[in-house]
Design an enzyme around this catalytic site. Structure first.
Site, PDB file in Angstrom:
ATOM      1  N   TYR A  78       3.130   5.568  16.997  1.00 52.09           N
ATOM      2  CA  TYR A  78       2.131   4.714  16.314  1.00 52.09           C
ATOM      3  C   TYR A  78       0.798   5.454  16.203  1.00 52.09           C
ATOM      4  CZ  TYR A  78      -1.342   0.895  15.978  1.00 52.09           C
ATOM      5  OH  TYR A  78      -2.398   0.081  15.631  1.00 52.09           O
ATOM      6  N   ALA A  84      -1.170  -2.608   7.954  1.00 56.94           N
ATOM      7  CA  ALA A  84      -0.690  -1.579   8.880  1.00 56.94           C
ATOM      8  C   ALA A  84       0.676  -1.951   9.420  1.00 56.94           C
ATOM      9  CB  ALA A  84      -1.665  -1.432  10.048  1.00 56.94           C
ATOM     10  N   ILE A  90       0.814  -1.228   0.000  1.00 55.29           N
ATOM     11  CA  ILE A  90       0.000   0.000   0.000  1.00 55.29           C
ATOM     12  C   ILE A  90       0.845   1.274   0.000  1.00 55.29           C
ATOM     13  CG2 ILE A  90      -2.015  -1.105   1.036  1.00 55.29           C
ATOM     14  CD1 ILE A  90      -1.283   0.424   3.675  1.00 55.29           C
TER      15      ILE A  90
HETATM   16  N1  LIG Z   1      -3.798  -5.893  17.087  1.00 53.05           N
HETATM   17  C1  LIG Z   1      -4.362  -4.958  17.854  1.00 53.05           C
HETATM   18  O1  LIG Z   1      -4.486  -5.115  19.086  1.00 53.05           O
HETATM   19  C2  LIG Z   1      -4.874  -3.699  17.242  1.00 53.05           C
HETATM   20  C3  LIG Z   1      -5.334  -2.690  18.102  1.00 53.05           C
HETATM   21  C4  LIG Z   1      -5.831  -1.502  17.524  1.00 53.05           C
HETATM   22  C5  LIG Z   1      -5.875  -1.349  16.162  1.00 53.05           C
HETATM   23  N2  LIG Z   1      -5.392  -2.340  15.352  1.00 53.05           N
HETATM   24  C6  LIG Z   1      -5.461  -2.132  13.901  1.00 53.05           C
HETATM   25  O2  LIG Z   1      -6.146  -3.216  13.325  1.00 53.05           O
HETATM   26  C7  LIG Z   1      -5.657  -3.441  12.002  1.00 53.05           C
HETATM   27  C8  LIG Z   1      -5.341  -4.919  11.810  1.00 53.05           C
HETATM   28  O3  LIG Z   1      -4.400  -5.294  12.800  1.00 53.05           O
HETATM   29  P1  LIG Z   1      -3.831  -6.776  12.915  1.00 53.05           P
HETATM   30  O4  LIG Z   1      -3.603  -7.017  14.361  1.00 53.05           O
HETATM   31  O5  LIG Z   1      -4.645  -7.704  12.105  1.00 53.05           O
HETATM   32  O6  LIG Z   1      -2.398  -6.545  12.226  1.00 53.05           O
HETATM   33  P2  LIG Z   1      -1.330  -7.610  11.668  1.00 53.05           P
HETATM   34  O7  LIG Z   1      -1.695  -8.988  12.055  1.00 53.05           O
HETATM   35  O8  LIG Z   1      -0.001  -7.047  12.075  1.00 53.05           O
HETATM   36  O9  LIG Z   1      -1.522  -7.460  10.104  1.00 53.05           O
HETATM   37  C9  LIG Z   1      -1.090  -6.358   9.400  1.00 53.05           C
HETATM   38  C10 LIG Z   1      -0.786  -6.823   7.997  1.00 53.05           C
HETATM   39  O10 LIG Z   1      -0.410  -5.677   7.213  1.00 53.05           O
HETATM   40  C11 LIG Z   1       0.645  -6.100   6.365  1.00 53.05           C
HETATM   41  N3  LIG Z   1       1.403  -4.963   5.881  1.00 53.05           N
HETATM   42  C12 LIG Z   1       2.369  -4.246   6.512  1.00 53.05           C
HETATM   43  N4  LIG Z   1       2.849  -3.297   5.695  1.00 53.05           N
HETATM   44  C13 LIG Z   1       2.178  -3.404   4.523  1.00 53.05           C
HETATM   45  C14 LIG Z   1       2.245  -2.724   3.281  1.00 53.05           C
HETATM   46  N5  LIG Z   1       3.105  -1.730   3.082  1.00 53.05           N
HETATM   47  N6  LIG Z   1       1.403  -3.097   2.303  1.00 53.05           N
HETATM   48  C15 LIG Z   1       0.526  -4.109   2.484  1.00 53.05           C
HETATM   49  N7  LIG Z   1       0.439  -4.817   3.624  1.00 53.05           N
HETATM   50  C16 LIG Z   1       1.252  -4.462   4.640  1.00 53.05           C
HETATM   51  C17 LIG Z   1       1.466  -7.029   7.221  1.00 53.05           C
HETATM   52  O11 LIG Z   1       2.306  -7.812   6.410  1.00 53.05           O
HETATM   53  P3  LIG Z   1       3.733  -8.316   7.007  1.00 53.05           P
HETATM   54  O12 LIG Z   1       3.394  -9.285   8.089  1.00 53.05           O
HETATM   55  O13 LIG Z   1       4.375  -8.906   5.812  1.00 53.05           O
HETATM   56  O14 LIG Z   1       4.419  -7.091   7.549  1.00 53.05           O
HETATM   57  C18 LIG Z   1       0.359  -7.825   7.911  1.00 53.05           C
HETATM   58  O15 LIG Z   1      -0.036  -8.925   7.124  1.00 53.05           O
HETATM   59  C19 LIG Z   1      -4.469  -2.490  11.820  1.00 53.05           C
HETATM   60  O16 LIG Z   1      -4.925  -1.325  11.168  1.00 53.05           O
HETATM   61  C20 LIG Z   1      -4.095  -2.116  13.237  1.00 53.05           C
HETATM   62  O17 LIG Z   1      -3.494  -0.831  13.304  1.00 53.05           O
HETATM   63  C21 LIG Z   1      -4.901  -3.511  15.854  1.00 53.05           C
END
Ligand SMILES: NC(=O)c1ccc[n+]([C@@H]2O[C@H](COP(=O)([O-])OP(=O)(O)OC[C@H]3O[C@@H](n4cnc5c(N)ncnc54)[C@H](OP(=O)(O)O)[C@@H]3O)[C@@H](O)[C@H]2O)c1
Length: 299
Positions: A129, A64, A41
């Site tokens: 962040y 993200a 992205i």
């Molecule tokens: N986890 C939490 O507790 C939490 C809390 C609040 C908000 N959120 C939000 O919820 C959303 C989903 O979180 P999640 O926990 O599912 O995150 P996650 O498991 O870390 O997944 C994020 C994904 O984004 C990919 N990514 C990173 N950089 C990218 C790029 N430049 N282009 C395309 N893909 C990319 C990562 O790939 P790689 O693994 O290859 O880097 C990973 O597959 C995010 O927006 C996060 O900020 C999460």
């Protein structure tokens, strides 16, 4: 009748994205799963090409930079993914007239309130962040005032990634006692419950029944990490007294953690969608799934 135009999910290898894809499959909605390798992205040309190739009606941005502590020393890199990435997606969605559902975080707030943050409460991130995620929100809302949706979540756990519940299940098996912080309040949220709301919101957006803007995709109710850990132990059939309260001072980390990160859910009413159920109900439903996953020996 279900609108069965195609959705595109970015960050498809991540924890939330996997459940969004599962919900879409269950609803019979065609979806393109774009992993980072397929769609970066931060690359505007790659974003435009992917959207032009699939012409999705809805894009869900699950991609993200989520390493909260690392962002403190690498804010520029985090900003490229969390700030510039959503802007590129919003611009491409604008060209194609697609709806964008962008997932954000409670960390856009300062975390020092004493009542739930409303969707329009003033933001004020205290961490790198949080600043980068706020930049992404602003890009989506300003580029897509009528078709951009920001869904803030927090304390996420699910089968497809590392998270607090998975850690507690592992530690319960090997530790006699555990000290868990009792001075941070929030809303533990199962990725399946959030995925469900994202799918309903996207459908309502396509039907024209959901106003664009900010929604809070966290569970109802609230607890502390200590309360959350005790409930996990209880559901495991373990003695909850093995979980002991401690303070954040005992777990110093590079990025400050909000003391109070409870979000209000009033906006869902305008879209005719119920907010996510109480965190303890979500956890009861999730535990069998997460226990089975840990017994299969997933890392
Ligand atoms: N986890 C939490 O507790 C939490 C809390 C609040 C908000 N959120 C939000 O919820 C959303 C989903 O979180 P999640 O926990 O599912 O995150 P996650 O498991 O870390 O997944 C994020 C994904 O984004 C990919 N990514 C990173 N950089 C990218 C790029 N430049 N282009 C395309 N893909 C990319 C990562 O790939 P790689 O693994 O290859 O880097 C990973 O597959 C995010 O927006 C996060 O900020 C999460």
């Amino acid at each position: 009748m279900t609108d069965n135009r195609t959705w595109l999910i970015t960050g498809a290898g991540g924890m939330l994205a996997q459940d969004v894809l599962a919900r879409l499959a269950a609803a019979g909605i065609p979806a393109v799963a774009a992993t980072r390798a397929e769609l970066d992205i931060t690359d505007p040309a790659s974003v435009r090409e992917a959207l032009a190739a699939h012409h999705p009606a809805v894009v869900v941005n699950c991609a993200a930079w989520t390493a909260v502590d690392d962002a403190e020393s690498r804010e520029d890199e985090a900003l490229r993914i969390n700030g510039d990435g959503p802007r590129h997606l919003a611009e491409a969605c604008h060209e194609l007239d697609a709806v964008l559902l962008h997932v954000s975080t409670d960390y856009v707030f300062p975390g020092d309130a004493d009542k739930p943050y409303a969707e329009d409460a003033p933001t004020g991130p205290r961490s790198a962040y949080g600043r980068t995620k706020l930049a992404g929100e602003q890009a989506v809302l300003s580029t897509l005032p009528d078709s951009g949706f920001v869904v803030r979540t927090a304390w996420l756990y699910g089968a497809g990634g590392g998270n607090f519940v998975r850690t507690m299940i592992k530690l319960e098996a090997v530790k006699d006692t555990l000290d868990v912080v009792d001075d941070q309040r929030g809303q533990p949220t199962w990725t399946v419950d959030l995925a469900d709301r994202l799918v309903l919101l996207g459908q309502a957006a396509l039907a024209g029944t959901a106003p664009a803007g900010v929604y809070h995709g966290t569970s109802s109710g609230e607890t502390t990490w200590f309360g959350f850990a005790r409930e996990i132990f209880r559901l495991l059939g373990a003695d909850v007294a093995r979980v002991r309260p401690t303070t954040s001072a005992a777990f110093a980390r590079p990025a400050p953690r909000p003391a109070y990160s409870v979000l209000g859910h009033d906006r869902w009413q305008q879209a005719g969608i119920d907010p996510i159920r109480d965190w303890s109900e979500g956890l009861s439903s999730a535990m069998p799934v997460l226990r089975a996953e840990s017994q299969e020996g997933n890392p």
